[in-house]
Scaffold this motif. Structure first.
Motif, PDB file in Angstrom:
ATOM      1  N   ALA A 224       0.927  -1.136   0.110  1.00  0.00           N
ATOM      2  CA  ALA A 224       0.087  -0.010   0.091  1.00  0.00           C
ATOM      3  C   ALA A 224       0.721   1.343  -0.022  1.00  0.00           C
ATOM      4  CB  ALA A 224      -0.947  -0.026   1.228  1.00  0.00           C
ATOM      5  N   SER A 225       2.135   1.136   0.281  1.00  0.00           N
ATOM      6  CA  SER A 225       3.028   2.287   0.387  1.00  0.00           C
ATOM      7  C   SER A 225       3.690   2.549  -0.948  1.00  0.00           C
ATOM      8  CB  SER A 225       3.982   2.021   1.408  1.00  0.00           C
ATOM      9  OG  SER A 225       3.364   1.857   2.723  1.00  0.00           O
ATOM     10  N   VAL A 226       3.845   1.799  -1.947  1.00  0.00           N
ATOM     11  CA  VAL A 226       4.499   2.236  -3.089  1.00  0.00           C
ATOM     12  C   VAL A 226       3.462   2.787  -4.037  1.00  0.00           C
ATOM     13  CG1 VAL A 226       5.901   1.477  -5.050  1.00  0.00           C
ATOM     14  CG2 VAL A 226       5.965   0.558  -2.782  1.00  0.00           C
ATOM     15  N   VAL A 227       3.462   4.026  -4.226  1.00  0.00           N
ATOM     16  CA  VAL A 227       2.761   4.752  -4.976  1.00  0.00           C
ATOM     17  C   VAL A 227       3.297   5.246  -6.520  1.00  0.00           C
ATOM     18  CG1 VAL A 227       0.830   6.622  -5.526  1.00  0.00           C
ATOM     19  CG2 VAL A 227       1.099   5.291  -3.223  1.00  0.00           C
ATOM     20  N   ILE A 228       3.050   4.639  -7.629  1.00  0.00           N
ATOM     21  CA  ILE A 228       3.774   5.151  -8.807  1.00  0.00           C
ATOM     22  C   ILE A 228       2.606   5.807  -9.664  1.00  0.00           C
ATOM     23  CG2 ILE A 228       4.715   4.239 -10.979  1.00  0.00           C
ATOM     24  CD1 ILE A 228       5.340   1.680  -9.213  1.00  0.00           C
ATOM     25  N   CYS A 229       2.911   7.222  -9.655  1.00  0.00           N
ATOM     26  CA  CYS A 229       2.126   8.077 -10.323  1.00  0.00           C
ATOM     27  C   CYS A 229       2.776   9.032 -11.639  1.00  0.00           C
ATOM     28  CB  CYS A 229       1.784   9.130  -9.391  1.00  0.00           C
ATOM     29  SG  CYS A 229       0.265  10.116  -9.839  1.00  0.00           S
ATOM     30  N   PRO A 230       2.347   8.778 -12.657  1.00  0.00           N
ATOM     31  CA  PRO A 230       3.126   9.462 -13.785  1.00  0.00           C
ATOM     32  C   PRO A 230       2.871  10.711 -13.797  1.00  0.00           C
ATOM     33  CG  PRO A 230       1.590   7.469 -14.725  1.00  0.00           C
ATOM     34  CD  PRO A 230       1.078   7.824 -13.267  1.00  0.00           C
ATOM     35  N   VAL A 231       3.778  11.599 -14.167  1.00  0.00           N
ATOM     36  CA  VAL A 231       3.844  13.036 -13.750  1.00  0.00           C
ATOM     37  C   VAL A 231       2.792  13.764 -14.819  1.00  0.00           C
ATOM     38  CG1 VAL A 231       6.137  13.224 -13.170  1.00  0.00           C
ATOM     39  CG2 VAL A 231       5.361  13.377 -15.547  1.00  0.00           C
ATOM     40  N   LEU A 232       2.072  12.971 -15.885  1.00  0.00           N
ATOM     41  CA  LEU A 232       0.885  13.727 -16.512  1.00  0.00           C
ATOM     42  C   LEU A 232      -0.152  13.554 -16.104  1.00  0.00           C
ATOM     43  CD1 LEU A 232       2.258  12.407 -20.072  1.00  0.00           C
ATOM     44  CD2 LEU A 232       2.337  14.623 -19.368  1.00  0.00           C
ATOM     45  N   VAL A 233      -0.131  12.977 -14.955  1.00  0.00           N
ATOM     46  CA  VAL A 233      -1.654  12.629 -14.134  1.00  0.00           C
ATOM     47  C   VAL A 233      -2.173  14.056 -13.799  1.00  0.00           C
ATOM     48  CG1 VAL A 233      -3.023  11.523 -12.416  1.00  0.00           C
ATOM     49  CG2 VAL A 233      -1.278  10.288 -13.613  1.00  0.00           C
ATOM     50  N   GLY A 234      -1.478  14.824 -12.971  1.00  0.00           N
ATOM     51  CA  GLY A 234      -1.988  16.033 -12.292  1.00  0.00           C
ATOM     52  C   GLY A 234      -2.428  16.972 -13.375  1.00  0.00           C
TER      53      GLY A 234
ATOM     54  N   LEU B  48     -11.156  18.614 -24.585  1.00  0.00           N
ATOM     55  CA  LEU B  48     -11.399  17.091 -24.643  1.00  0.00           C
ATOM     56  C   LEU B  48     -10.187  16.634 -25.432  1.00  0.00           C
ATOM     57  CD1 LEU B  48     -15.183  16.650 -24.864  1.00  0.00           C
ATOM     58  CD2 LEU B  48     -13.557  16.035 -22.786  1.00  0.00           C
ATOM     59  N   THR B  49      -9.778  17.675 -26.722  1.00  0.00           N
ATOM     60  CA  THR B  49      -9.004  16.869 -27.615  1.00  0.00           C
ATOM     61  C   THR B  49      -7.295  16.899 -26.889  1.00  0.00           C
ATOM     62  OG1 THR B  49     -10.125  17.780 -29.455  1.00  0.00           O
ATOM     63  CG2 THR B  49      -7.799  17.411 -29.803  1.00  0.00           C
ATOM     64  N   LEU B  50      -7.090  17.912 -26.165  1.00  0.00           N
ATOM     65  CA  LEU B  50      -5.755  18.168 -25.375  1.00  0.00           C
ATOM     66  C   LEU B  50      -5.802  16.697 -24.473  1.00  0.00           C
ATOM     67  CD1 LEU B  50      -3.340  19.626 -24.953  1.00  0.00           C
ATOM     68  CD2 LEU B  50      -4.254  21.157 -23.749  1.00  0.00           C
ATOM     69  N   LEU B  51      -6.732  16.857 -23.557  1.00  0.00           N
ATOM     70  CA  LEU B  51      -6.898  15.692 -22.589  1.00  0.00           C
ATOM     71  C   LEU B  51      -6.786  14.508 -23.281  1.00  0.00           C
ATOM     72  CD1 LEU B  51      -7.328  14.877 -19.824  1.00  0.00           C
ATOM     73  CD2 LEU B  51      -9.838  14.972 -20.283  1.00  0.00           C
ATOM     74  N   ALA B  52      -7.463  14.081 -24.452  1.00  0.00           N
ATOM     75  CA  ALA B  52      -7.168  12.918 -25.163  1.00  0.00           C
ATOM     76  C   ALA B  52      -5.739  12.698 -25.611  1.00  0.00           C
ATOM     77  CB  ALA B  52      -8.273  12.652 -26.241  1.00  0.00           C
ATOM     78  N   TYR B  53      -5.209  13.562 -26.022  1.00  0.00           N
ATOM     79  CA  TYR B  53      -3.747  13.526 -26.474  1.00  0.00           C
ATOM     80  C   TYR B  53      -2.718  13.129 -25.298  1.00  0.00           C
ATOM     81  CZ  TYR B  53       1.043  14.753 -28.313  1.00  0.00           C
ATOM     82  OH  TYR B  53       2.026  14.832 -28.870  1.00  0.00           O
ATOM     83  N   VAL B  54      -3.084  13.824 -24.073  1.00  0.00           N
ATOM     84  CA  VAL B  54      -2.309  13.530 -22.811  1.00  0.00           C
ATOM     85  C   VAL B  54      -2.643  12.109 -22.547  1.00  0.00           C
ATOM     86  CG1 VAL B  54      -1.852  14.000 -20.231  1.00  0.00           C
ATOM     87  CG2 VAL B  54      -2.083  15.960 -22.012  1.00  0.00           C
ATOM     88  N   VAL B  55      -3.695  11.661 -22.475  1.00  0.00           N
ATOM     89  CA  VAL B  55      -3.886   9.999 -22.219  1.00  0.00           C
ATOM     90  C   VAL B  55      -3.204   9.422 -23.173  1.00  0.00           C
ATOM     91  CG1 VAL B  55      -5.838   8.487 -21.789  1.00  0.00           C
ATOM     92  CG2 VAL B  55      -6.170  10.792 -20.786  1.00  0.00           C
ATOM     93  N   LEU B  56      -3.516   9.570 -24.382  1.00  0.00           N
ATOM     94  CA  LEU B  56      -2.745   8.652 -25.482  1.00  0.00           C
ATOM     95  C   LEU B  56      -1.245   8.789 -25.322  1.00  0.00           C
ATOM     96  CD1 LEU B  56      -3.116   7.090 -28.130  1.00  0.00           C
ATOM     97  CD2 LEU B  56      -2.935   9.423 -29.396  1.00  0.00           C
ATOM     98  N   LYS B  57      -0.783   9.796 -24.990  1.00  0.00           N
ATOM     99  CA  LYS B  57       0.706   9.739 -24.578  1.00  0.00           C
ATOM    100  C   LYS B  57       1.144   8.834 -23.500  1.00  0.00           C
ATOM    101  CE  LYS B  57       4.692  13.059 -24.119  1.00  0.00           C
ATOM    102  NZ  LYS B  57       5.246  12.648 -25.557  1.00  0.00           N
ATOM    103  N   HIS B  58       0.251   8.930 -22.549  1.00  0.00           N
ATOM    104  CA  HIS B  58       0.547   8.254 -21.353  1.00  0.00           C
ATOM    105  C   HIS B  58       0.238   6.588 -21.782  1.00  0.00           C
ATOM    106  CE1 HIS B  58       0.034   6.218 -17.317  1.00  0.00           C
ATOM    107  NE2 HIS B  58      -1.088   5.924 -17.535  1.00  0.00           N
TER     108      HIS B  58
END
Length: 517
Positions: free
Chosen positions: A239-249, A289-299
């Motif tokens: 529960a203590s290891v949290v891996i969070c991509p920097v693009l999430v925020g 939405l287009t920019l958000l979709a691009y970020v999710v696609l990059k992720h």
């Protein structure tokens, strides 16, 4: 071990966040006999350092340091712009236990890391205060104390972003640039040598992940040291290891800001809610939405790249700070040598460590990056303006309060998360359909079109078809709430998790447990 010997012998360090201090990722120079001390002398110098780090002990108690999260979030941007990030050290404090250890690659852009940490730490308080502000304005409007209309979303947004920036999160965290002295060589060396002890006394490891993380030997060393130091606390460690991509925020804050602006404009344009107004939502939401979709696609594409990196991980190809600058100081010891000796002491051989990374660690990375990055509650927090806008509708049409409340719960807590998880899977499946910037932008537009069709169809069903068939808006809202609740529960609970691609991991199966670390 004297302070003077530390200053003389240790050149390795945590790279600062100053632009001029960054080494090019192509500038790594491997250790050679010409650039380092002789092997015999080097082994003699390494022994006290290796013993100290492998036992995870601090040189002195005062080097177990942390800094309050709010101090980093409020002071770091200005300090970084002025090139004075080292001044944060004065705000750190000695501690026996830390809440979080922030592990990151120094090659990642600071703005991405800052935005991500901001959302992770202050996102929930911002959501609570923003919702409270929207509710307070709704109560004032309903009681007749104010005559203004359509301001629930703006009030909520103001409360949200002020809290996001000003909330004083007091948890004690370790950030290398703030908790290790960056100007005094002796204090810096002692702080670095105490990293094992710092990791051991940290409750959580928060990995700010991007594509450069795996290639940094220091980053992998921090993860290995944390898992090693917590190996006897099995349940806590998972529960203590949290891996969070920097693009999430940035992605979730972009979604929240876009929804706030879109719904404010939409609600300000007078007129009844009907089929003719649905295209207005699409037009307003399209750029965001287009920019958000691009970020999710990059992720999604970065997950594939990470799998390739981890499957081919070798210590030999990982870069370290000393090698990156070409061993410019001949009187110092290379950090790579000390890291390798510590890894050998913990895992027996470096080959066993590499095998563990390529098998067990790969499974943990894939699970968190692919399945936990955009969680249900993160999507709910990011889409909170959808709930706020219904407060304006209720204040303007009190007889329809029950129906509007059902629709608010339906759209905010059920419909949007359901369509989001479908689109996340679709984005992951289609990540390789187009290459290049233009191709990926076109693919992002296509994904937005699919979401508009899906979301629009469900809106039409809930807004017009069900009320018409059941003979009333309240009946239609209740049935829609039930149907979407079942669908949402099935999608989030029963949809199979994304796993590693079929290519077999090198040197071991992914079914091993992290307990082997």
């Amino acid at each position: 071990m004297s302070a003077s010997s530390l200053e003389l012998q240790v050149s390795w360090g945590v790279p600062c966040e100053f632009p001029e201090g960054r080494a090019s990722k192509h500038s790594a120079v491997p250790c050679t006999s010409e650039t380092a001390a002789s092997e015999e002398d080097q082994n003699h110098l390494l022994e006290p350092f290796i013993e100290l780090m492998s036992q995870m002990k601090a040189t002195r108690p005062q080097h177990l340091r942390g800094i309050r999260a709010f101090r980093v979030l409020q002071r770091a941007p200005c300090s970084w712009r002025r090139g004075r990030l080292h001044q944060l050290y004065a705000l750190s404090e000695a501690a026996h236990e830390l809440d979080e250890f922030w592990s990151h690659s120094w090659q990642t852009r600071p703005v991405f890391k800052y935005t991500n940490v901001l959302f992770l730490n202050n996102g929930l308080p911002a959501f609570a205060v923003g919702t409270l502000c929207a509710v307070v304005f709704f109560c004032l409007r309903a009681s007749g104390s104010v005559s203004w209309q359509n301001l629930c979303v703006p009030c909520g947004a103001v409360g949200y972003y002020l809290t996001l920036l000003l909330w004083r999160r007091r948890k004690l965290v370790f950030l290398d640039a703030a908790c290790i002295h960056q100007t005094d060589k002796t204090l810096k060396a002692e702080g670095i040598l105490s990293l094992g002890a710092i990791l051991k006394c940290s409750r959580s490891l928060v990995v700010l992940w991007d594509e450069t993380y795996v290639s940094r030997l220091w980053c992998m060393f921090e993860m290995a040291a944390f898992l090693r130091s917590h190996k006897h606390r099995e349940q806590e460690r998972h529960a203590s290891v949290v891996i969070c991509p920097v693009l999430v925020g940035p992605a979730l804050l972009l979604g929240n800001l876009g929804a706030s602006i879109m719904l404010t404009i939409f609600k300000a344009s007078e007129g009844p809610f009907g089929p003719r107004r649905l295209p207005i939502i699409g037009i307003l939401a399209f750029p965001c939405l287009t920019l958000l979709a691009y970020v999710v696609l990059k992720h999604s594409r970065s997950i594939e790249a990470m799998q390739a990196q981890v499957r081919c991980f070798t210590i030999k190809d990982s870069s370290s700070s000393c090698c990156a600058v070409g061993h410019s100081d001949p009187d110092t010891v290379c950090d790579r040598d000390i890291i390798l000796r510590c890894i050998a002491a913990w895992f027996g051989t470096t080959e066993h460590f590499e095998s563990t990374v390529r098998s067990t660690l790969l499974t943990a990375l894939i699970h968190q990056l692919a399945n936990r990055t955009f969680s249900y509650w993160r999507i709910v927090q990011a889409s909170c303006p959808v709930g706020w806008v219904f407060l304006d509708y209720i204040s303007q049409d009190p007889p329809e309060t029950a129906s509007l409340l059902c629709r608010a719960v339906n759209y905010w807590l059920l419909l949007l998360p359901s369509t989001a998880v479908v689109m996340l899977r679709l984005t992951y499946k289609s990540r390789h359909l187009c290459e290049g910037l233009v191709g990926q932008l076109l693919l992002s537009i296509g994904l937005v079109g699919c979401w508009v069709l899906l979301c629009g169809s469900l809106l039409m069903l809930n807004e017009f078809i069900l009320p018409e068939l059941l003979g009333g808006s309240l009946r239609g809202a209740l049935v829609g709430l039930f149907v979407m609740g079942i669908l949402n529960l099935w999608l989030w609970r029963c949809l199979p998790a994304i796993r590693a691609s079929p290519s077999a991991p090198a040197d071991g199966a992914s079914s091993h447990s992290l307990s082997s670390l």
